[in-house]
Design an enzyme around this catalytic site. Structure first.
Site, PDB file in Angstrom:
ATOM      1  CG  HIS A   1      -9.873   4.164   3.673  1.00 31.59           C
ATOM      2  ND1 HIS A   1      -8.677   4.818   3.806  1.00 31.59           N
ATOM      3  CD2 HIS A   1     -10.654   4.585   4.704  1.00 31.59           C
ATOM      4  CE1 HIS A   1      -8.727   5.614   4.879  1.00 31.59           C
ATOM      5  NE2 HIS A   1      -9.923   5.498   5.428  1.00 31.59           N
TER       6      HIS A   1
ATOM      7  CG  ASP B   1      -1.669   4.688   4.069  1.00 29.76           C
ATOM      8  OD1 ASP B   1      -1.720   5.142   2.911  1.00 29.76           O
ATOM      9  OD2 ASP B   1      -2.510   4.965   4.945  1.00 29.76           O
TER      10      ASP B   1
ATOM     11  CG  HIS C   1      -1.841   1.148   1.319  1.00 29.61           C
ATOM     12  ND1 HIS C   1      -3.164   0.993   1.666  1.00 29.61           N
ATOM     13  CD2 HIS C   1      -1.676   2.473   1.094  1.00 29.61           C
ATOM     14  CE1 HIS C   1      -3.772   2.167   1.645  1.00 29.61           C
ATOM     15  NE2 HIS C   1      -2.880   3.088   1.301  1.00 29.61           N
TER      16      HIS C   1
ATOM     17  CG  HIS D   1      -0.892   7.106  -0.837  1.00 28.34           C
ATOM     18  ND1 HIS D   1      -2.118   7.282  -1.438  1.00 28.34           N
ATOM     19  CD2 HIS D   1      -1.123   6.410   0.301  1.00 28.34           C
ATOM     20  CE1 HIS D   1      -3.060   6.727  -0.682  1.00 28.34           C
ATOM     21  NE2 HIS D   1      -2.481   6.185   0.373  1.00 28.34           N
TER      22      HIS D   1
ATOM     23  CE  LYS E   1      -7.985   2.365  -0.719  1.00 28.86           C
ATOM     24  NZ  LYS E   1      -6.773   2.653   0.016  1.00 28.86           N
TER      25      LYS E   1
ATOM     26  CG  HIS F   1      -4.893   1.944   6.029  1.00 29.00           C
ATOM     27  ND1 HIS F   1      -6.227   1.862   6.308  1.00 29.00           N
ATOM     28  CD2 HIS F   1      -4.800   2.652   4.880  1.00 29.00           C
ATOM     29  CE1 HIS F   1      -6.906   2.502   5.374  1.00 29.00           C
ATOM     30  NE2 HIS F   1      -6.063   2.987   4.489  1.00 29.00           N
TER      31      HIS F   1
HETATM   32  O1  DOR Z   1      -3.429   9.234   6.003  1.00 27.39           O
HETATM   33  C1  DOR Z   1      -3.801   8.947   4.890  1.00 27.39           C
HETATM   34  N1  DOR Z   1      -3.284   9.561   3.794  1.00 27.39           N
HETATM   35  N2  DOR Z   1      -4.751   8.022   4.742  1.00 27.39           N
HETATM   36  C2  DOR Z   1      -5.297   7.761   3.551  1.00 27.39           C
HETATM   37  O2  DOR Z   1      -6.167   6.929   3.508  1.00 27.39           O
HETATM   38  C3  DOR Z   1      -4.889   8.518   2.349  1.00 27.39           C
HETATM   39  C4  DOR Z   1      -3.553   9.073   2.493  1.00 27.39           C
HETATM   40  C5  DOR Z   1      -3.221  10.114   1.449  1.00 27.39           C
HETATM   41  O3  DOR Z   1      -3.498   9.880   0.267  1.00 27.39           O
HETATM   42  O4  DOR Z   1      -2.663  11.147   1.806  1.00 27.39           O
HETATM   43 ZN    ZN Z   2      -3.445   4.989   1.767  1.00 25.37          ZN
END
Ligand code: DOR
Ligand code: ZN
Length: 345
Positions: free
Chosen positions: A137, A248, A14, A16, A100, A175
């Site tokens: 999520h 995450d 996971h 970003h 997702k 998460h």
């Molecule tokens: O803390 C988070 N940041 N939780 C999420 O689900 C998304 C993520 C983000 O994209 O910044």
């Molecule tokens: Zn995330």
């Protein structure tokens, strides 16, 4: 004497990466330690179709540093108008490894998420048929539900009914942050997996709020009380194949977190493995770390574990650099507020 720990190269289930200058800035941190990562699709606009995912994957590959060995595993952002046939073909050609689900409004860039689950029934049924995992999520978004209860309520009101209504659907509870989620996963079959982040293994809500508010610890789902953290550590270090790492890691430029209304997300990618070794070492479970970082995730996704190895060594405590400069601005690197003895060699 230097203590070392050699593992098959980890994957991040996971992650970003964002896009553009931010992606170019943060991608090397993940590629340095992880062989593959499930790439979150919550861009603006989101990665919805197979074509979107192919174009995003090409941008990631083009941004990789020379000689990097890193494979982005793409996901699609589930909307109420997602076409089941597009999902089928994006999965059939190997491009997309998961879909997702963001409940609309649950977190960063989730406005295009799902409100009415009846509208995504056809997609979920197609996914069950072809064995494509749904990454979830897991938080309800009703305003009357307290933020600390949103995960537990989601399990009862949404996740469990959804799994019962769609037999065979493979689900990743992403998460997880509560003992409720850990218990639910522990009681499920091998069609369920659960990822756990670094920050939820190291911190609880007191770390975020006592003695001053620490915006770099603010993420969603929000840090919970210490008893939940303890149950997550137990799950991660148990050797149970249902649990695996999903960092995450979620970069935001520093001034959007240190703000009156700060963004959610911890940028953990550069220190994730050092932090995990600290957690596993603390409970005398270093022998269980490889399963969590490198074996359980591939098994759930039906992939081979990586062939190459990575070595961590324990030495004098090191302080990771506090900021990463990116073309989009500086990003604050997660600091667990304790000494990190382990580092990737
Ligand atoms: O803390 C988070 N940041 N939780 C999420 O689900 C998304 C993520 C983000 O994209 O910044
Ligand atoms: Zn995330």
């Amino acid at each position: 004497m230097t203590q070392t720990l050699t593992l098959r190269r980890p994957d991040d289930w996971h992650l970003h990466l964002r896009d553009g200058a931010m992606m170019e800035g943060v991608l090397p941190s993940s590629a340095a330690h992880f062989a593959r990562a499930i790439i979150m699709p919550n861009l603006v606009p989101p990665v919805v179709t197979g074509d979107d995912a192919a174009a995003y994957r090409d941008r990631i590959l083009a941004a990789l540093p020379e000689g990097a060995d890193f494979e982005p595993l793409m996901t699609l952002y589930l909307t109420e108008t997602t076409d089941p046939d597009d999902v089928r073909s994006a999965a059939a050609c190997g491009l997309v490894k998961a879909v997702k689900l963001y409940p609309a409004g649950a977190t960063t860039n989730s406005a295009s998420g799902v409100r009415d689950f009846d509208k995504v029934r056809g997609v979920l049924e197609a996914m069950a048929e072809i064995g494509l995992p749904l990454c979830v999520h897991g938080e309800v978004t009703r305003p009357e539900i307290d933020i600390f209860d949103r995960e537990a309520v989601f399990i009862d009101e949404v996740l469990d009914p959804l799994r019962r209504a769609t037999p065979g659907l493979r689900v990743v509870m992403e998460h997880i942050t509560t003992s409720d989620a850990a218990e639910y996963a522990a009681g499920a079959g091998d069609d369920l997996g659960a990822t756990i982040t670094v920050q939820h293994l190291m911190l609880d809500r007191n770390d975020m709020l006592v003695g001053g508010i620490r915006p770099h610890y603010y993420c969603l789902p929000i840090l919970k009380r210490g008893t939940h953290r303890a149950r997550l550590v137990e799950a991660a270090t148990s050797g149970d194949p249902r649990y695996f790492i999903g960092t995450d890691s979620a970069p935001h430029v520093t001034d959007t977190k240190e703000a009156a209304c700060g963004c959610a997300g911890c940028f953990t990618a550069p220190v994730a493995l050092s932090c995990l070794a600290e957690v596993f070492d603390e409970v005398d479970a270093l022998d269980k770390m490889e399963g969590f970082t490198s074996l359980h995730g591939p098994a759930f996704y039906g992939l081979e574990p990586n062939e190459t190895m990575i070595t961590l060594e324990r030495g004098e405590p090191v302080h990771p650099p506090s900021q990463l400069e990116t073309g989009a601005g500086p990003v604050t690197v997660f600091d667990p507020n304790r000494a990190l003895h382990w580092r990737v060699r």
